[in-house]
Design an enzyme around this catalytic site. Sequence first.
Site, short mmCIF file in Angstrom:
data_model
loop_
_atom_site.label_atom_id
_atom_site.label_comp_id
_atom_site.label_asym_id
_atom_site.label_seq_id
_atom_site.Cartn_x
_atom_site.Cartn_y
_atom_site.Cartn_z
N ARG A 178 -16.18 -0.51 35.38
CA ARG A 178 -15.85 0.28 34.19
C ARG A 178 -16.54 1.64 34.27
O ARG A 178 -17.68 1.76 34.72
CB ARG A 178 -16.30 -0.43 32.92
CG ARG A 178 -15.84 0.32 31.66
CD ARG A 178 -16.45 -0.22 30.40
NE ARG A 178 -15.95 0.54 29.24
CZ ARG A 178 -16.43 0.42 28.01
NH1 ARG A 178 -17.42 -0.41 27.76
NH2 ARG A 178 -15.92 1.14 27.03
N HIS A 179 -15.83 2.65 33.77
CA HIS A 179 -16.37 4.00 33.73
C HIS A 179 -17.63 4.08 32.86
O HIS A 179 -17.88 3.23 32.00
CB HIS A 179 -15.31 4.97 33.19
CG HIS A 179 -14.89 4.66 31.78
ND1 HIS A 179 -15.64 5.00 30.66
CD2 HIS A 179 -13.79 4.02 31.31
CE1 HIS A 179 -15.02 4.60 29.58
NE2 HIS A 179 -13.90 3.99 29.94
N GLU A 222 -6.13 2.73 31.12
CA GLU A 222 -6.41 1.87 29.97
C GLU A 222 -5.12 1.57 29.21
O GLU A 222 -4.06 2.19 29.45
CB GLU A 222 -7.44 2.57 29.08
CG GLU A 222 -7.92 1.77 27.87
CD GLU A 222 -8.50 0.41 28.24
OE1 GLU A 222 -7.70 -0.50 28.58
OE2 GLU A 222 -9.72 0.24 28.17
N HIS A 227 -11.15 0.81 33.39
CA HIS A 227 -11.52 0.80 31.98
C HIS A 227 -11.75 -0.64 31.51
O HIS A 227 -11.22 -1.58 32.08
CB HIS A 227 -10.41 1.45 31.16
CG HIS A 227 -9.97 2.77 31.69
ND1 HIS A 227 -10.48 3.97 31.25
CD2 HIS A 227 -9.09 3.10 32.69
CE1 HIS A 227 -9.94 4.97 31.92
NE2 HIS A 227 -9.08 4.46 32.79
#
Length: 236
Positions: free
Chosen positions: A15-16, A89, A157
């Site tokens: 995940r970012h 996302e 995401h």
Amino acid sequence: MSAAGGGASRLVLWRHGRTTSNAEGRFQGQLDTPLDEVGHAQARAAAAQIAAMRPDRLVSSDLSRARATAARLEELTDLRAVEDAGLRELDAGAWQGLLHQQIADHWPDGHRAWRSGEDLRIGGGEKRSELGARVAAALERHAVATPDGGLLVAASHSGALRAGILVLLGLPPEAWATFASLGNGRWAVVERRFGRWVLRGYDLGPRGVGEDPEGRTNADGARGLSAAERSAGAVV
């Protein structure tokens, strides 16, 4: 690809790092919001650990928060991220950019159903099942392009990875509520074993970067979310 075929044997689903919208508790969806200062620090700390795993291929959502996260790994390896819109996302339609309380005020029934884990088309956008199919298909494509037995890293995401993992593991959309959201800058590991994908680890990575006093890494977008919202997992 079939889990019994060649290509990657491990997937690191990353995940970012944090964005200002994450910190505020806004539902980002496919809005293109950049990492904030904490998010860049989270990405750098995570990249150092992922680089030590010796990844063979790097892919990223084309949204800037995921792309900037992948760039921290590029700095430490010879890899260059392949962008793929399939790793974006959830398209949350009219919900995008709104605070969770605003969503609850304007769409009380839909927000309640989403929090309970129902597979509905939120804000006129996508369903979680559609998101999972899209993300899993992208991961499968890139797994095929990875050297046999290699490690694929995908920067994406929270909601996208969670939904994709369900599809890879052969779980129904209803299993969504059994998985917590990944924290910002953290990752899951999926391995191919005995002809199928299995979950090896979840919400892994360095701790202490951008954590609040209780040790959370902003897994669901804001410290002020209720326990029910954290369980449902904000895709922000």
